[in-house]
Design a protein around this motif. Structure first.
Motif, PDB file in Angstrom:
ATOM      1  N   ASN A  23      -3.525 -22.147   8.618  1.00  0.00           N
ATOM      2  CA  ASN A  23      -3.995 -23.520   8.494  1.00  0.00           C
ATOM      3  C   ASN A  23      -2.930 -24.437   7.901  1.00  0.00           C
ATOM      4  O   ASN A  23      -2.916 -25.621   8.163  1.00  0.00           O
ATOM      5  CB  ASN A  23      -5.264 -23.566   7.640  1.00  0.00           C
ATOM      6  CG  ASN A  23      -5.874 -24.945   7.615  1.00  0.00           C
ATOM      7  OD1 ASN A  23      -5.884 -25.642   8.620  1.00  0.00           O
ATOM      8  ND2 ASN A  23      -6.382 -25.340   6.476  1.00  0.00           N
ATOM      9  N   ALA A  24      -2.023 -23.902   7.116  1.00  0.00           N
ATOM     10  CA  ALA A  24      -1.064 -24.718   6.365  1.00  0.00           C
ATOM     11  C   ALA A  24      -0.223 -25.614   7.258  1.00  0.00           C
ATOM     12  O   ALA A  24       0.130 -26.723   6.872  1.00  0.00           O
ATOM     13  CB  ALA A  24      -0.162 -23.830   5.523  1.00  0.00           C
ATOM     14  N   SER A  25       0.095 -25.168   8.460  1.00  0.00           N
ATOM     15  CA  SER A  25       0.973 -25.971   9.321  1.00  0.00           C
ATOM     16  C   SER A  25       0.257 -27.167   9.947  1.00  0.00           C
ATOM     17  O   SER A  25       0.852 -27.906  10.707  1.00  0.00           O
ATOM     18  CB  SER A  25       1.538 -25.090  10.422  1.00  0.00           C
ATOM     19  OG  SER A  25       0.486 -24.517  11.174  1.00  0.00           O
ATOM     20  N   LEU A  26      -0.999 -27.375   9.630  1.00  0.00           N
ATOM     21  CA  LEU A  26      -1.757 -28.498  10.191  1.00  0.00           C
ATOM     22  C   LEU A  26      -2.193 -29.494   9.127  1.00  0.00           C
ATOM     23  O   LEU A  26      -3.064 -30.324   9.365  1.00  0.00           O
ATOM     24  CB  LEU A  26      -2.987 -27.968  10.933  1.00  0.00           C
ATOM     25  CG  LEU A  26      -2.699 -26.981  12.054  1.00  0.00           C
ATOM     26  CD1 LEU A  26      -3.993 -26.403  12.586  1.00  0.00           C
ATOM     27  CD2 LEU A  26      -1.917 -27.636  13.158  1.00  0.00           C
ATOM     28  N   GLU A  27      -1.596 -29.431   7.970  1.00  0.00           N
ATOM     29  CA  GLU A  27      -2.029 -30.264   6.844  1.00  0.00           C
ATOM     30  C   GLU A  27      -1.761 -31.750   7.048  1.00  0.00           C
ATOM     31  O   GLU A  27      -2.550 -32.572   6.628  1.00  0.00           O
ATOM     32  CB  GLU A  27      -1.351 -29.800   5.548  1.00  0.00           C
ATOM     33  CG  GLU A  27      -1.767 -28.414   5.111  1.00  0.00           C
ATOM     34  CD  GLU A  27      -3.215 -28.334   4.675  1.00  0.00           C
ATOM     35  OE1 GLU A  27      -3.727 -29.326   4.117  1.00  0.00           O
ATOM     36  OE2 GLU A  27      -3.830 -27.289   4.894  1.00  0.00           O
ATOM     37  N   THR A  28      -0.671 -32.094   7.678  1.00  0.00           N
ATOM     38  CA  THR A  28      -0.329 -33.517   7.830  1.00  0.00           C
ATOM     39  C   THR A  28      -0.361 -33.932   9.297  1.00  0.00           C
ATOM     40  O   THR A  28      -0.263 -33.103  10.198  1.00  0.00           O
ATOM     41  CB  THR A  28       1.072 -33.820   7.274  1.00  0.00           C
ATOM     42  OG1 THR A  28       2.041 -33.177   8.108  1.00  0.00           O
ATOM     43  CG2 THR A  28       1.228 -33.337   5.842  1.00  0.00           C
ATOM     44  N   GLN A  29      -0.481 -35.224   9.525  1.00  0.00           N
ATOM     45  CA  GLN A  29      -0.464 -35.749  10.884  1.00  0.00           C
ATOM     46  C   GLN A  29       0.852 -35.407  11.566  1.00  0.00           C
ATOM     47  O   GLN A  29       0.887 -35.073  12.758  1.00  0.00           O
ATOM     48  CB  GLN A  29      -0.693 -37.266  10.881  1.00  0.00           C
ATOM     49  CG  GLN A  29      -0.812 -37.859  12.260  1.00  0.00           C
ATOM     50  CD  GLN A  29      -2.011 -37.331  13.025  1.00  0.00           C
ATOM     51  OE1 GLN A  29      -3.103 -37.244  12.488  1.00  0.00           O
ATOM     52  NE2 GLN A  29      -1.802 -36.965  14.270  1.00  0.00           N
ATOM     53  N   ASP A  31       2.667 -32.783  11.121  1.00  0.00           N
ATOM     54  CA  ASP A  31       2.605 -31.381  11.551  1.00  0.00           C
ATOM     55  C   ASP A  31       1.778 -31.226  12.831  1.00  0.00           C
ATOM     56  O   ASP A  31       2.157 -30.495  13.745  1.00  0.00           O
ATOM     57  CB  ASP A  31       1.988 -30.506  10.450  1.00  0.00           C
ATOM     58  CG  ASP A  31       2.850 -30.429   9.210  1.00  0.00           C
ATOM     59  OD1 ASP A  31       4.079 -30.584   9.323  1.00  0.00           O
ATOM     60  OD2 ASP A  31       2.287 -30.214   8.123  1.00  0.00           O
ATOM     61  N   ARG A  32       0.653 -31.915  12.889  1.00  0.00           N
ATOM     62  CA  ARG A  32      -0.196 -31.827  14.087  1.00  0.00           C
ATOM     63  C   ARG A  32       0.505 -32.424  15.302  1.00  0.00           C
ATOM     64  O   ARG A  32       0.412 -31.896  16.407  1.00  0.00           O
ATOM     65  CB  ARG A  32      -1.538 -32.512  13.828  1.00  0.00           C
ATOM     66  CG  ARG A  32      -2.399 -31.729  12.838  1.00  0.00           C
ATOM     67  CD  ARG A  32      -3.802 -32.282  12.720  1.00  0.00           C
ATOM     68  NE  ARG A  32      -3.867 -33.619  12.163  1.00  0.00           N
ATOM     69  CZ  ARG A  32      -3.855 -33.899  10.857  1.00  0.00           C
ATOM     70  NH1 ARG A  32      -3.799 -32.942   9.971  1.00  0.00           N
ATOM     71  NH2 ARG A  32      -3.920 -35.143  10.441  1.00  0.00           N
ATOM     72  N   CYS A  49      -6.597 -25.268  13.906  1.00  0.00           N
ATOM     73  CA  CYS A  49      -6.051 -24.077  13.269  1.00  0.00           C
ATOM     74  C   CYS A  49      -5.148 -23.364  14.256  1.00  0.00           C
ATOM     75  O   CYS A  49      -5.157 -23.641  15.453  1.00  0.00           O
ATOM     76  CB  CYS A  49      -7.148 -23.136  12.775  1.00  0.00           C
ATOM     77  SG  CYS A  49      -7.904 -22.147  14.063  1.00  0.00           S
TER      78      CYS A  49
END
Length: 82
Positions: A23-29, A31-32, A49
């Motif tokens: 999940n950590a790699s999706l914390e910020t816009q 990153d997404r 996720c």
């Protein structure tokens, strides 16, 4: 979504496929957006996720995992201070 992801994890386990929820790699816009670019995900979809999956290594001799006895402790409720 959580139940959907859990069912994927359970189905993989039943097929002897190991999985890891990320999940950590999706914390910020940012990153997404990077993930969208890497996998050509359209803006109409929101990544929630990542799941890594693969077959288990059949030679666990070189495992980096600790033996459970080194960190698992069995205690009973109400025995503190005895």
């Amino acid at each position: 979504m959580g139940a959907f992801i859990e069912n994927i994890l359970l189905a993989a386990a039943s097929l002897n496929i190991g999985t890891q929820f990320i999940n950590a790699s999706l914390e910020t816009q940012k990153d997404r957006d990077k993930l969208r670019e890497m996998f050509s995900i359209p803006n109409t979809h929101e990544p929630i996720c990542l799941l890594r999956a693969g077959y288990f290594d059949s030679s666990p001799d070189d495992s980096v995992r600790l033996e459970p006895a080194r960190f698992v402790h069995y205690e009973e409720f109400g025995t503190k201070g005895k």
